[in-house]
Enzyme design. Structure first.
Site, mmCIF file in Angstrom:
data_model
loop_
_atom_site.group_PDB
_atom_site.id
_atom_site.type_symbol
_atom_site.label_atom_id
_atom_site.label_comp_id
_atom_site.label_asym_id
_atom_site.label_seq_id
_atom_site.Cartn_x
_atom_site.Cartn_y
_atom_site.Cartn_z
ATOM 1 N N ASN A 250 5.110 -0.940 5.156
ATOM 2 C CA ASN A 250 4.577 -2.118 5.817
ATOM 3 C C ASN A 250 4.055 -1.840 7.227
ATOM 4 O O ASN A 250 3.211 -2.571 7.727
ATOM 5 C CB ASN A 250 5.670 -3.200 5.880
ATOM 6 N N ASP B 19 12.186 1.338 11.716
ATOM 7 C CA ASP B 19 11.304 0.875 12.794
ATOM 8 C C ASP B 19 11.543 1.733 14.022
ATOM 9 O O ASP B 19 12.644 2.250 14.232
ATOM 10 C CB ASP B 19 11.584 -0.593 13.122
ATOM 11 N N TYR C 256 -10.440 -0.346 11.417
ATOM 12 C CA TYR C 256 -9.377 -1.019 10.659
ATOM 13 C C TYR C 256 -9.789 -1.170 9.199
ATOM 14 O O TYR C 256 -8.984 -0.940 8.285
ATOM 15 C CB TYR C 256 -9.110 -2.377 11.291
ATOM 16 N N ASP D 73 9.568 6.738 13.611
ATOM 17 C CA ASP D 73 8.145 6.450 13.714
ATOM 18 C C ASP D 73 7.475 6.921 12.421
ATOM 19 O O ASP D 73 7.603 8.093 12.051
ATOM 20 C CB ASP D 73 7.575 7.200 14.911
ATOM 21 N N VAL D 74 6.742 6.050 11.744
ATOM 22 C CA VAL D 74 6.141 6.420 10.462
ATOM 23 C C VAL D 74 5.087 7.502 10.601
ATOM 24 O O VAL D 74 4.759 8.181 9.620
ATOM 25 C CB VAL D 74 5.520 5.200 9.731
#
Length: 268
Positions: free
Chosen positions: A87, A34, A152, A60-61
């Site tokens: 996730n 995270d 989204y 950070d993804v």
């Protein structure tokens, strides 16, 4: 394999990610990834107090280097990765013409490319093992395409199709792939929305607060399905029913979405 299997969860400091970690800690060694360092450390300490084997990985993804460095740390610590749960995600909502560049770019970088980077980093370990499981957390919106959330919807649809493609391609390497498609559940999603207007944020907040399932309940159902590794995981009964309704009667389903759009536009 020595010890418990190893699970890595992205977006693990809050909401569903944290609920998954809390539920998994008895059965897995859990790595929490995270960018929120303070919340990540707090979650780590809470899990350690519960006698869990846990590792916090800050990153950070949307930055592939962060994920690769995290995977290297995980490998040095435990030497393997059995389950990756992508996730981390952000939301965006609002009328199509009001969605700005951030509303399109940030969900794509986090929700889609974050999963791509996670899978690429995990593949190094999983190919060597000849086994592994990838779970991408998308949203029911990627299948049902509700109005007022075009960016989204598009990102989640892409993540679902990516998961379906990888389920076939990676199976020959002994790697199983699933995609989770939950409907709304109480969370802090509206606090992490990309470029959304105040009205859309308030609508999402009300919808989240009124949703019947908790993040913990959703996490429980996801983890219960992991051994079966279905391609699509619907952690709520109503989510699966909605998907079936659309497949059986797409025309009627579209008319229902049009009526929802008319209601939204009356208050825009």
């Amino acid at each position: 394999m020595n010890g418990k299997p190893v699970m890595l969860i992205t977006g693990a400091a809050h909401g569903l990610g944290r609920a998954l970690a809390e539920r998994a800690i008895g059965e897995y060694r859990v790595a929490l990834f995270d960018r929120d360092d303070s919340a990540g450390q707090a979650t780590t300490e809470a899990l350690r107090r519960a006698d869990g084997e846990v590792l916090f990985l800050h990153g950070d993804v949307s930055n592939e280097r962060d994920l690769r460095q995290a995977m290297e740390r995980l490998q040095r610590r435990w030497g393997r990765l059995d389950v990756l749960i992508n996730n981390a995600g952000v939301a965006a909502a609002g009328p199509f013409e009001a969605l700005d560049e951030e509303s399109w770019e940030l969900p794509w970088r986090v929700n889609v490319m974050g999963a791509v980077y996670g899978c690429r980093a995990a593949l190094t370990l999983m190919k060597r093992q000849g086994s592994g499981q990838v779970v991408n957390v998308a949203a029911l919106a990627g299948l049902t395409a509700p109005p007022g959330m075009a960016s989204y919807v598009a990102c989640n649809a892409a993540l679902i199709r990516l998961s379906e493609a990888l389920a076939a391609e990676l199976s020959v390497l002994g790697i199983r792939v699933s995609v989770v498609c939950p409907d709304l559940f109480p969370s802090e999603m509206e606090r992490h929305m990309a470029g959304s207007d105040a009205l859309s944020r308030a609508r999402l907040r009300r919808a989240l607060q009124g949703a019947p399932d908790s993040a913990d309940r959703v996490a429980e159902r996801i983890l219960a399905d992991l051994p079966k590794a279905p391609l699509h995981i619907f952690p709520q009964r109503e989510a699966k029913k909605a998907w079936r309704r659309k497949r059986r009667r797409p025309g009627r389903f579209l008319e229902a979405m049009k009526e929802k759009a008319r209601r939204l536009r009356r208050h825009t």
